[in-house]
Design a protein around this motif. Structure first.
Motif, PDB file in Angstrom:
ATOM      1  N   GLY A  76     129.309 117.110  74.731  1.00  0.00           N
ATOM      2  CA  GLY A  76     130.171 117.742  75.719  1.00  0.00           C
ATOM      3  C   GLY A  76     131.602 117.967  75.302  1.00  0.00           C
ATOM      4  O   GLY A  76     132.445 118.326  76.128  1.00  0.00           O
ATOM      5  N   ARG A  77     131.918 117.775  74.014  1.00  0.00           N
ATOM      6  CA  ARG A  77     133.290 117.964  73.579  1.00  0.00           C
ATOM      7  C   ARG A  77     133.665 119.449  73.593  1.00  0.00           C
ATOM      8  O   ARG A  77     132.835 120.320  73.353  1.00  0.00           O
ATOM      9  N   GLU A  78     134.938 119.738  73.871  1.00  0.00           N
ATOM     10  CA  GLU A  78     135.451 121.101  73.813  1.00  0.00           C
ATOM     11  C   GLU A  78     136.535 121.202  72.753  1.00  0.00           C
ATOM     12  O   GLU A  78     137.197 120.213  72.439  1.00  0.00           O
ATOM     13  N   VAL A 229     125.908 105.384  65.249  1.00  0.00           N
ATOM     14  CA  VAL A 229     125.531 106.601  65.957  1.00  0.00           C
ATOM     15  C   VAL A 229     125.836 106.418  67.446  1.00  0.00           C
ATOM     16  O   VAL A 229     125.286 105.531  68.091  1.00  0.00           O
ATOM     17  N   GLN A 230     126.748 107.250  67.954  1.00  0.00           N
ATOM     18  CA  GLN A 230     127.041 107.243  69.384  1.00  0.00           C
ATOM     19  C   GLN A 230     126.021 108.127  70.082  1.00  0.00           C
ATOM     20  O   GLN A 230     125.833 109.295  69.719  1.00  0.00           O
ATOM     21  N   LEU A 231     125.372 107.586  71.107  1.00  0.00           N
ATOM     22  CA  LEU A 231     124.324 108.292  71.823  1.00  0.00           C
ATOM     23  C   LEU A 231     124.887 108.974  73.068  1.00  0.00           C
ATOM     24  O   LEU A 231     126.004 108.665  73.502  1.00  0.00           O
ATOM     25  N   PRO A 232     124.139 109.913  73.653  1.00  0.00           N
ATOM     26  CA  PRO A 232     124.647 110.630  74.829  1.00  0.00           C
ATOM     27  C   PRO A 232     125.023 109.741  76.005  1.00  0.00           C
ATOM     28  O   PRO A 232     125.878 110.119  76.812  1.00  0.00           O
ATOM     29  N   ASP A 233     124.417 108.557  76.113  1.00  0.00           N
ATOM     30  CA  ASP A 233     124.763 107.653  77.223  1.00  0.00           C
ATOM     31  C   ASP A 233     125.957 106.768  76.900  1.00  0.00           C
ATOM     32  O   ASP A 233     126.258 105.822  77.629  1.00  0.00           O
ATOM     33  N   GLN A 234     126.655 107.082  75.800  1.00  0.00           N
ATOM     34  CA  GLN A 234     127.868 106.392  75.349  1.00  0.00           C
ATOM     35  C   GLN A 234     127.608 105.032  74.702  1.00  0.00           C
ATOM     36  O   GLN A 234     128.545 104.355  74.295  1.00  0.00           O
ATOM     37  N   THR A 235     126.343 104.625  74.587  1.00  0.00           N
ATOM     38  CA  THR A 235     126.021 103.436  73.796  1.00  0.00           C
ATOM     39  C   THR A 235     125.961 103.852  72.330  1.00  0.00           C
ATOM     40  O   THR A 235     125.968 105.045  72.001  1.00  0.00           O
ATOM     41  N   SER A 236     125.912 102.870  71.443  1.00  0.00           N
ATOM     42  CA  SER A 236     125.835 103.184  70.021  1.00  0.00           C
ATOM     43  C   SER A 236     124.893 102.225  69.319  1.00  0.00           C
ATOM     44  O   SER A 236     124.641 101.107  69.800  1.00  0.00           O
ATOM     45  N   SER A 262     117.045 111.750  67.851  1.00  0.00           N
ATOM     46  CA  SER A 262     117.043 113.210  67.869  1.00  0.00           C
ATOM     47  C   SER A 262     118.422 113.784  68.128  1.00  0.00           C
ATOM     48  O   SER A 262     118.660 114.969  67.877  1.00  0.00           O
ATOM     49  N   VAL A 263     119.358 112.961  68.630  1.00  0.00           N
ATOM     50  CA  VAL A 263     120.705 113.439  68.916  1.00  0.00           C
ATOM     51  C   VAL A 263     121.667 112.271  68.808  1.00  0.00           C
ATOM     52  O   VAL A 263     121.288 111.113  69.008  1.00  0.00           O
ATOM     53  N   GLY A 264     122.907 112.553  68.488  1.00  0.00           N
ATOM     54  CA  GLY A 264     123.913 111.501  68.384  1.00  0.00           C
ATOM     55  C   GLY A 264     125.079 111.961  67.532  1.00  0.00           C
ATOM     56  O   GLY A 264     124.995 112.965  66.820  1.00  0.00           O
TER      57      GLY A 264
END
Length: 271
Positions: A76-78, A229-236, A262-264
């Protein structure tokens, strides 16, 4: 792969030459036949996703902007891109749902090949698809699924001077002595993208048979490193990156065993 050199020193502002781009693509006989040029937009990805969702885009559709005011990145970064010193574009590529995760690998490898500086600098990919030059980020890639495939967007810092970079970890090609005209670079990225995509389609979207996975593994500086690896739920999670599988996912060996991601957002810790 040869590229024309130029005087793209840091801070050099170069207009995109639309006629030169179209001539280069026609000469290479690549079917990018629906190209939109914009002086400024919020996000080329948002624009092309909207077109694809409305059924108005297909493989061969490209949106190019000289400047973005609300570019989109992972998690979600801009970000913003300034005119004349960066490249911002998005392409539509068709693929069955299981293969859409391979499409950003295709584009990432195309950027590496197009920007390859020989012995001037170390250029590599950081999973999932940041382009690193001497360990600093010079380009980023974002894929978004749409009906029938994915829109893959790319932003490249071509001649951005150090004082205009958003974070200390960022860089531009010119800061490492990589001299290339923006139009030449964009043309070569689009040519290389379609070449890689065509090989993938011809192989039935099999990344091993197409050679995509072997090349990505060779070009990926993440493999063999300790990473966070930072995950979409903000855990790593942390561990050693050991492989990229046939779906483009990162294989991580950590304290709790093997994880398939699959993402991070990856941070390289050490070799």
């Amino acid at each position: 792969m040869a590229m024309a050199s130029s005087t793209s020193d840091p801070g050099t502002v170069e207009p995109l030459d639309h006629e030169q781009l179209m001539t280069a693509l026609a000469a290479a006989e690549v079917p990018w036949n629906d190209i939109t040029f914009l002086e400024v937009t919020g996000s080329t990805n948002s624009d092309l996703v909207s077109k694809a969702t409305a059924g108005e885009a297909a493989t061969g559709s490209v949106i190019i902007a000289d400047s973005q005011t609300a570019g989109r990145g992972r998690l979600g970064r801009e970000w913003e891109s300034e005119p004349g010193t960066t490249l911002s574009f998005s392409v539509m590529l068709a693929a069955p749902a299981p293969a859409t995760q391979l499409l950003p690998l295709v584009v990432g490898l195309a950027v590496v090949r197009a920007a390859s500086p020989g012995e001037q600098a170390t250029i590599e990919l950081k999973w999932p698809n940041d382009l690193l030059v001497d360990g600093k980020k010079a380009a980023g890639i974002l894929a978004e699924a749409v009906p029938g495939g994915a829109v893959v967007g790319c932003g490249i810092n071509v001649s951005t001077p150090v004082e205009r970079l958003p974070v200390p970890e960022a860089t531009s090609l010119a800061l490492h002595g990589i001299e290339v005209e923006r139009t030449t670079l964009l043309a070569q990225v689009l040519i290389e993208t379609f070449a890689g995509y065509d090989r993938l389609v011809e192989a039935g979207y099999n990344p091993e048979a197409s050679g995509l996975l072997a090349e990505f593994r060779r070009r990926c500086g993440t493999l063999g490193r300790e990473v966070r690896v930072q995950l979409p739920d903000q855990t790593s999670v942390t561990g050693r990156a050991t492989d990229v599988d046939d779906q483009g996912r990162l294989v991580l060996e950590g304290p709790d065993g093997q994880q398939i991601l699959s993402v991070g957002d990856v941070t390289h810790l050490r070799h």
